[in-house]
Each structure stands twice: as C-alpha cells, then as structure tokens.
Write an enzyme that holds these catalytic residues in place. Sequence first.
Site, short mmCIF file in Angstrom:
data_model
loop_
_atom_site.label_atom_id
_atom_site.label_comp_id
_atom_site.label_asym_id
_atom_site.label_seq_id
_atom_site.Cartn_x
_atom_site.Cartn_y
_atom_site.Cartn_z
N SER A 198 -1.78 -2.98 -3.86
CA SER A 198 -1.94 -3.04 -2.42
C SER A 198 -2.10 -1.64 -1.83
CB SER A 198 -0.76 -3.80 -1.82
OG SER A 198 -1.09 -4.34 -0.56
N ASP A 304 -6.91 -13.92 -2.64
CA ASP A 304 -6.08 -12.99 -1.88
C ASP A 304 -6.55 -12.99 -0.43
OD1 ASP A 304 -4.67 -10.85 -0.80
OD2 ASP A 304 -4.92 -9.58 -2.56
N HIS A 335 -2.13 -12.55 -3.30
CA HIS A 335 -1.79 -11.12 -3.35
C HIS A 335 -0.64 -10.92 -4.35
CE1 HIS A 335 -2.32 -7.19 -1.57
NE2 HIS A 335 -1.05 -7.09 -1.25
#
Length: 648
Positions: A198, A304, A335
Amino acid sequence: MPTRMRFTIWRPLATAAITLLVASFLTPAAAHSAPRESRPVYSYENAVREAVWVDTGLDGDSDGKRDRVAVDIVRPREPAAQGRKVPVVMDASPYYSCCGRGNESQRKTYDAAGNVVRMPLFYDNYFVPRGYAFVGVDLAGTNRSDGCVDVGGRSDIQSAKAVVDWLNGRARAYTTRTGTTTAEADWTNGRTGMIGKSWDGTIANGVAATGVKGLKTIVPIAAISSWYDYYFAQGAPLYDSGPDWLSDYVDSPEARARCAAVQQKLVDEAPRTGDLTSLWAERDYVEDARKVKASVFLIHGLQDLNVRTKHLGPWWDALAKNGVERKIWLSQTGHVDPFDFRRAAWVDTLHRWFDHELLGYDNGIDREPMADIERHPDQWVTSTVWPPHGTRTATLRPSAGERPGVGTLGLRKGTGTAAFTDDPRLSETDWAAQIDTPTPDKAGFVTGLLTRDLRLSGSSQVTVTATPTTATAHLSAVLVDLGPDTIRDYAASGEGISTLTDRTCWGASTTGDSACFRETAAKAVDVGRTVVSRGWADLGTYADPGKGVPLTPGRAYTLTLDLAATDHVVPAGHRLALIVAGTDRDLIDPPADTPTLTLDLSRTSARVPFVGGADAFARATSGSAAAATPDARSPDGVRTPHHTYRIP
C-alpha cells in the site's frame, strides 16, 4: 518478450580474480558450483540493532533546520566482524507508530536506549539470519522523524531516497535526532531492495522513479502509481476526503503542531473538483517510469477497491515500454498482502527473488514464468509473459435489443439508443443482478452463451457518446462475467481471507520480536456473476481529462473511460456483459445533479484485450446468439463493498 536477467555474484575484484585462478584447477562440476540460496547461518538474537537519523536535505516543516528521518536497523553481527558487507531489505512506511503493519497491526517497539526491539512483519526475522540487513524508515512527519507528511510528494519520496543514498555513501546520517556525531553505513554494500504494501509500496514506486543508484529491486504490493488516480477517476471523486485527511491520519502529534502549512497546501492544491494540478503531477510516478533502473516484482489484488488495479495497468505498461525487468502476482483478493493469501509460496518466492537480485545467486527465478494469476481461491496458473503472447484488443459494440435497457454485445457496429437515470443508491452489484431485466438506472449489453473460454488480460477502455439532461454527470462502466463461480469474497471484511487462531513461524524469534503469525485461509463465496473490471469518469472532462467543465443539457458528448487492468477467464457457458450507468455507490461520489443520460450506441464501444483478439471473441460467441434464460437458482454476487475511509 521478457528481458532476461544477468547472473552476477558481486564480490571484491581481488577475490574474484583469486576465484578464477583457483577454478582453473578444479573439475568442471566444482568450478561451476555456486550458491543458489542464502541460509539462516547468522544469529538473529545477537544481531546489531541500532538507529540513525538521515539528513534528507529538506526543511519540510520550515523550522530553519534540515529534516532528519529515523532509520531503524537490524543486521547480522557476524559479517561485519569478518570484513564482509551485506545487502539491505528496506521498508519505508508512515505506519510504524500510528497504525501498525500487517494483518496483526504490529508497531515498532524500542528498548530503553531507543534501539528497535520489534520490527513489524517477518522481513527482519527471516532475512537477517540469511545475511541481509533490514532497514525500517519512518517517513518524514511520522514516529521519530522530522518534517511533514505530504502524501506521496517530494518529502515522502526523499525520506526514503535519502536513506538509499546514505547506504551508498552519498548522504549523511547522525547517531541521534539532534546531535552532530555522524554514522557511516560501512557494513553494507549498498545493494538495496525496497518492499512494502500500500503506502509503503507506493514509496518504493516513487523512489524507483527517481532512478536512484543502489536501488536494485522493488517489491510493491497493492501500491499506488499515481496519487491522482487514488482520489479521482477522470475527474469523478472516489472519496469524500482528500490527501489532507490522510496526512493528518498518520502525522505524529508533534508534526501536526508544526505542519499546518503543508496541510493547507494539500487542501488548496488538491481541489475536490478533480482538476489535475501541479500537486498531482508531482505525485505521478508513471510519468517518470523511464528513470526506473530497479527490477520490479509487483503484487496486486484484482478486486482491490482501495488501491484499484488502475494503478497496476499504466505502471506495468510503462515499465515494459522502458525494458524494466519484471515479475507479477495477481490474486483474487482485495487489499491483501501475499503473506496472508499465499504464505508459503510467497516467502519462498520472495527469498529467491532477493537472493537473485541482491546477492546475485543464479537460482533460476529469472527463467520462470513472469506471471502467477489466481483463477479460483488457492488455484493458480502461470503465464510466460503478462499480458500473454497473442493478446490483442477487440472492439466490442453494444446494440439495442428487443427490450429497452437489455441490449446485445458483439463485433458489429451498434444501433439505437439506450437511456438511464443516475441512482446513487445503487451499485455495480445491483446492476449486474438485474442485467436481464430492464431497469431505469443502467444500460446493459450482453453476449450470448459462450461456446469457448474467453480470456481478458490487460486494461480495457469504453468510449461512450452520451447526452445529459443536467450540467453535471458521472459515468460508470463495468465488465461482468455472468455465470456461477466460486471466488474469494473480496467485499467481506477480510477482503478474501479469514484470519485463524493457529500460528506458524517464518524466521527466528527473540523475546521481543516473534516470527510467528496467525495463519489465514481463503474466504470463498458462491456467486452468480463477477464484476471483472471497472472504470469511472466525470462527463465534464470530455475535452480535457485535467479539467472538468459544466455540461450543456441536450448536447452529446463523447468520452473514453479507462477501465482497471484485469486477468480473467469467462468460461464457456457464461456470458460477458458491459454495463454503463451513473454513480457506482460507495465507489465514486455522485454528481451535483441527478441526470438522465442517453447513449448513442452507434458511437459507443468497448476496447477489450482478449488472448486471441477479435478472432477469439468471434469463435467464443459463434452460434450463441440466443439470449440466455436467467437461472433463478443461481446465487447472488458479492455484497456491495462497504464505504469506509480507506487508507492506502
């Protein structure tokens, strides 16, 4: 074709010369024996644990002093004592103190002397005993670092780049945050690999895009490639907040007190209109992909909905265009870190990747397939290259059907019109569930039953010509696989995984830093349809993607929507659908008005990358013109993704 990686074992020239001389007296088998895998031969318990503060050269908080970022280091003690230098695995993060890392939200912990006791995740536990140093960098404005968080801008990227420079002897570091005693990185050979999920992986992308020397590889997991695309989709806002909220979320308490000017800049230069500004240009790493020298091992969840696969497609394509050595994993998850969806294979593959890229071991990973793709929960296939050879774009054209709102999708030029009214209460899952029923909120177009499997691989585009009734309008376009399947439940809280109670261990442990983590399992769901790819846009950006303008009701506008990258097989017996609608609930924000839009189907099309191109589509749809009868017994799709304040 994939670029082949060169095999090199880095060693001092004198040592290499002696090795060559000795090898001339050895048998061929002995002469070619070289290490293929690093082994856990060093003590983790006795590893060196230290902290330094690296001078970034910036004064982000405008206090008249150059910012220093905190760098926590865990490295094996034995190589330095033997005069050998080690490579570095590095994770630069804003989350080490505020929010935690990994499935168990681990934070850094420290002893009384300020040296790190626990690093989050398994990287240090696993790689330090194998002869790597692990470096955890607190981004500027977070934890023990000076400066301010600027959400992917110069400060964020320089926070980490300066550390790579220090590891390679080009920057200065100090033993304390405010002192004058310098620290040298004389224990490393400077060869650095950055990793992170991320925001952490985003920093790896950004640092690689500077072309900094010494950064040999990056492993970005579910990472952003352009911050504009995190907050907007062609002018349509994806969240009801901007980067100022995210900066405030991760700032250390003292940074909040000194970074008001940076916060205000994030407000002023990131307007909620969706206009492209210089702030967003600074945070677009795709534009600098030509500078990337590091190899890239990219991991992303195809479902995601936080860091959407829009960040995957343009970045991957730009890297390919510039000849960057690449590898990719694509999962069915949302995610999620690969440590939590394919743990054993992930640790082994990452180990081999770093051994090859940072130690130069000829372990064959460069000769293996470029792509691993999850087809069903825990069922993976490979592709020699990605997208596969033979992938070509086919232009699909929607056409009016026998019932309004239920059209056809094929290769012939479309005819007729289709109209829908934006309903912000509904989402892509609602539209797909009603694909065979005329509803006022969508325009749907469907193939007949496929007679052969049809594989989509890459990024699609949908061009629409639409006439609105109001001055503002947002558009959504989605591709849907219509048919029963079992997939990961990406819309549930775990985004495709369940966290179990048992633990398994990945590396060495100490009293303060366990290498044992809770196991996970795939969380699957039976569905009757699967959204394959999505794209959104503000129709007001029809002329300039960087600036939206008010629309003239009754005037036709042509706009191309970029859909997120995917790799999906629509099986024989299923159908492929294109849906065009307005607000996709909880995935984009609604416009100011409630427009009705009329599509000119003769000027509307979808460009979709199929393995085999238009010929493959024609073969798969031949003899299947009859509409399918909906099966009332087929299960629903996943639930509508719940809107939250997502953080990358």
